[in-house]
Design a protein around this motif. Structure first.
Motif, PDB file in Angstrom:
ATOM      1  N   LEU A 239       0.830  -1.214   0.000  1.00 31.30           N
ATOM      2  CA  LEU A 239       0.000   0.000   0.000  1.00 31.30           C
ATOM      3  C   LEU A 239       0.860   1.258   0.000  1.00 31.30           C
ATOM      4  O   LEU A 239       0.495   2.268  -0.616  1.00 31.30           O
ATOM      5  N   ARG A 240       1.985   1.210   0.684  1.00 29.26           N
ATOM      6  CA  ARG A 240       2.851   2.392   0.781  1.00 29.26           C
ATOM      7  C   ARG A 240       3.521   2.751  -0.537  1.00 29.26           C
ATOM      8  O   ARG A 240       4.116   3.822  -0.650  1.00 29.26           O
ATOM      9  N   THR A 241       3.409   1.888  -1.522  1.00 30.77           N
ATOM     10  CA  THR A 241       3.972   2.182  -2.847  1.00 30.77           C
ATOM     11  C   THR A 241       2.930   2.768  -3.794  1.00 30.77           C
ATOM     12  O   THR A 241       3.240   3.079  -4.937  1.00 30.77           O
ATOM     13  N   LEU A 242       1.685   2.912  -3.326  1.00 30.42           N
ATOM     14  CA  LEU A 242       0.581   3.299  -4.211  1.00 30.42           C
ATOM     15  C   LEU A 242       0.340   4.796  -4.261  1.00 30.42           C
ATOM     16  O   LEU A 242      -0.597   5.243  -4.918  1.00 30.42           O
ATOM     17  N   ASP A 243       1.107   5.583  -3.548  1.00 34.45           N
ATOM     18  CA  ASP A 243       0.919   7.032  -3.532  1.00 34.45           C
ATOM     19  C   ASP A 243      -0.483   7.398  -3.039  1.00 34.45           C
ATOM     20  O   ASP A 243      -1.221   8.159  -3.680  1.00 34.45           O
ATOM     21  N   LEU A 244      -0.853   6.827  -1.899  1.00 33.25           N
ATOM     22  CA  LEU A 244      -2.116   7.181  -1.274  1.00 33.25           C
ATOM     23  C   LEU A 244      -2.034   8.587  -0.698  1.00 33.25           C
ATOM     24  O   LEU A 244      -0.940   9.142  -0.519  1.00 33.25           O
ATOM     25  N   TYR A 245      -3.196   9.150  -0.378  1.00 33.70           N
ATOM     26  CA  TYR A 245      -3.194  10.469   0.255  1.00 33.70           C
ATOM     27  C   TYR A 245      -2.470  10.416   1.598  1.00 33.70           C
ATOM     28  O   TYR A 245      -1.719  11.315   1.946  1.00 33.70           O
ATOM     29  N   LYS A 246      -2.696   9.348   2.370  1.00 31.97           N
ATOM     30  CA  LYS A 246      -2.001   9.161   3.646  1.00 31.97           C
ATOM     31  C   LYS A 246      -1.653   7.691   3.796  1.00 31.97           C
ATOM     32  O   LYS A 246      -2.527   6.849   3.984  1.00 31.97           O
ATOM     33  N   ASN A 247      -0.371   7.392   3.661  1.00 35.59           N
ATOM     34  CA  ASN A 247       0.080   6.013   3.822  1.00 35.59           C
ATOM     35  C   ASN A 247      -0.125   5.539   5.253  1.00 35.59           C
ATOM     36  O   ASN A 247       0.023   6.321   6.202  1.00 35.59           O
TER      37      ASN A 247
END
Length: 310
Positions: A239-247
Motif C-alpha cells: 500500500l505504501r507504494t501506491l501514492d495514497l493520500y495518507k500512507n
C-alpha cells in the motif's frame, strides 16, 4: 556488553542504546541507534523528521521509560505562545494577594510587587518544567510536531536549545541544572529554519522494512497468527507504494493486526480487508480506492509473492 542496563544511567555504546530501546519493544536500526547515542553523549537535541505514523513520538516515550526519566511533552499547534509553552503568572492569586495586602494596610508597592512576582505565583509550562529537572534525573523533553508552530516560536526556542535557559523578566534567567534530553519531531508540513536545525543532531525516520515491521507485530500483537502477520505486513508495504493520500504508519499496522486478531482471522481475504480498512486507512478516498479492484490486485500480488517465497 552487559545483559542488563541500568534504567537510570545512559547507554555507553550504540549497541547498548539499541538494546535499551529493544527491551521496551522499539526496534531501532543502527543509524537511529547511532544518532540517539550521540545525542545523549553530546547532550544535543535530536531533531526527527519523517512521515506521520513512523514512530518519531514513540522514541521519546520509550526513552523516558527506558531511562526512568519524566516525560514532558510540548504538543505544538498553530498560535502556540510563551504563556502556553513556557510560563505564565497566576493572575487570580496575584490579585487576591494585592487585595489582602491593601486590606492589611501594606502600601509598600515595591514589596508587594516583589512578593507577587515570586516563584510562588509562577505557573511552569512544559519548557520551564523541562529546565527544572534535578541532577541525574533530567527529563525527556518532547517538542512534538514543531512544524505546526510559526517562525516566531522557533526563534524563541533558540535560547532554550542553545543554552538550556529561559529568561523571565520579573525573575531573571532560569537555567537548567542539567540539560534535558530533547527530542524534536516534525512531519515536514513546512520547513523548519536552519538556525534551529543547527543546534540539533538530525535523523530521518522512515517506514520500517518488512522483516522489522513483522517483528514489531510479533512484539505488539503477540496473539496474531504468524501467517496472517506476514500477509498484513506484505499488504501494508505494498500500500505504501501506491501514492495514497495518507500512507498507513506503523501504528495503523499494529491496529489492523490487533483488529484482525480480535476477529479470529487467520488470513486476508477481500471481504475482511474491505470491512476493516477503517483501522488502516484514515481518508475516504484512499479507502474507496482500496475497496475497489486495486485492493484485490494488491492482495493477489501479496499471496503470490509469499507463496513463491515459501
Amino acid at each position: 556488553m552487559s545483559d542488563q542496563i541500568s534504567s537510570t544511567s545512559l547507554p555507553g555504546s550504540i549497541e547498548e542504546t539499541m538494546a535499551l530501546l529493544a527491551a521496551h519493544d522499539y526496534l531501532a536500526g543502527r543509524a537511529l541507534g547511532t544518532v540517539l547515542f550521540l545525542a545523549l553523549k553530546m547532550k544535543r537535541p535530536l531533531f526527527l523528521e519523517g512521515e506521520a505514523g513512523v514512530g518519531k513520538t514513540e522514541i521519546a516515550k520509550v526513552l523516558s521509560k527506558a531511562l526512568d526519566r519524566p516525560l514532558i511533552r510540548l504538543q505544538c499547534y498553530e498560535g502556540l505562545d510563551v504563556s502556553s509553552a513556557v510560563y505564565e503568572w497566576n493572575y487570580p492569586a496575584q490579585m487576591l494577594e494585592i487585595r489582602l495586602a491593601e486590606a492589611s494596610g501594606l502600601t509598600d508597592r515595591d514589596r508587594i510587587e516583589a512578593d507577587i512576582f515570586s516563584e510562588r505565583y509562577l505557573i511552569r509550562r512544559p519548557v520551564l518544567q523541562a529546565l527544572s529537572g534535578v541532577g541525574g534525573r533530567a527529563p525527556v523533553f518532547l517538542i512534538d510536531e514543531l512544524d505546526r508552530t510559526d517562525e516566531a516560536f522557533e526563534a524563541f526556542l533558540l535560547e532554550v536549545l542553545s543554552d538550556f535557559q529561559v529568561t523571565v523578566p520579573e525573575l531573571g534567567t532560569i537555567r537548567a541544572a542539567e540539560p534535558p534530553i530533547v527530542i524534536i519531531t516534525t512531519n515536514r508540513t513546512r520547513e523548519v529554519h536552519d538556525a534551529l536545525k543547527r543546534r540539533c543532531l538530525y535523523h530521518w525516520v522512515d517506514y520500517p522494512q518488512a522483516e522489522q515491521e513483522l517483528e514489531i507485530i510479533r512484539r505488539k500483537v503477540p496473539d496474531s497468527n504468524e501467517a496472517l502477520s506476514r500477509q498484513i505486513v506484505a499488504y501494508v508495504q505494498k500500500l505504501r507504494t501506491l501514492d495514497l493520500y495518507k500512507n498507513p504508519g506503523v501504528a495503523e499496522t499494529i491496529d489492523w493486526a490487533t483488529a484482525l486478531t480480535e476477529l479470529d482471522r487467520l488470513a486476508l481475504d477481500p471481504e475482511t480487508i474491505s470491512d476493516t480498512l477503517g483501522t488502516l486507512l484514515k481518508y475516504q478516498d484512499d479507502i474507496a480506492r482500496i475497496q475497489g479492484g486495486e485492493g484485490k490486485r494488491v492482495l493477489d500480488e501479496v499471496k503470490s509473492e509469499l507463496l513463491a517465497a515459501g
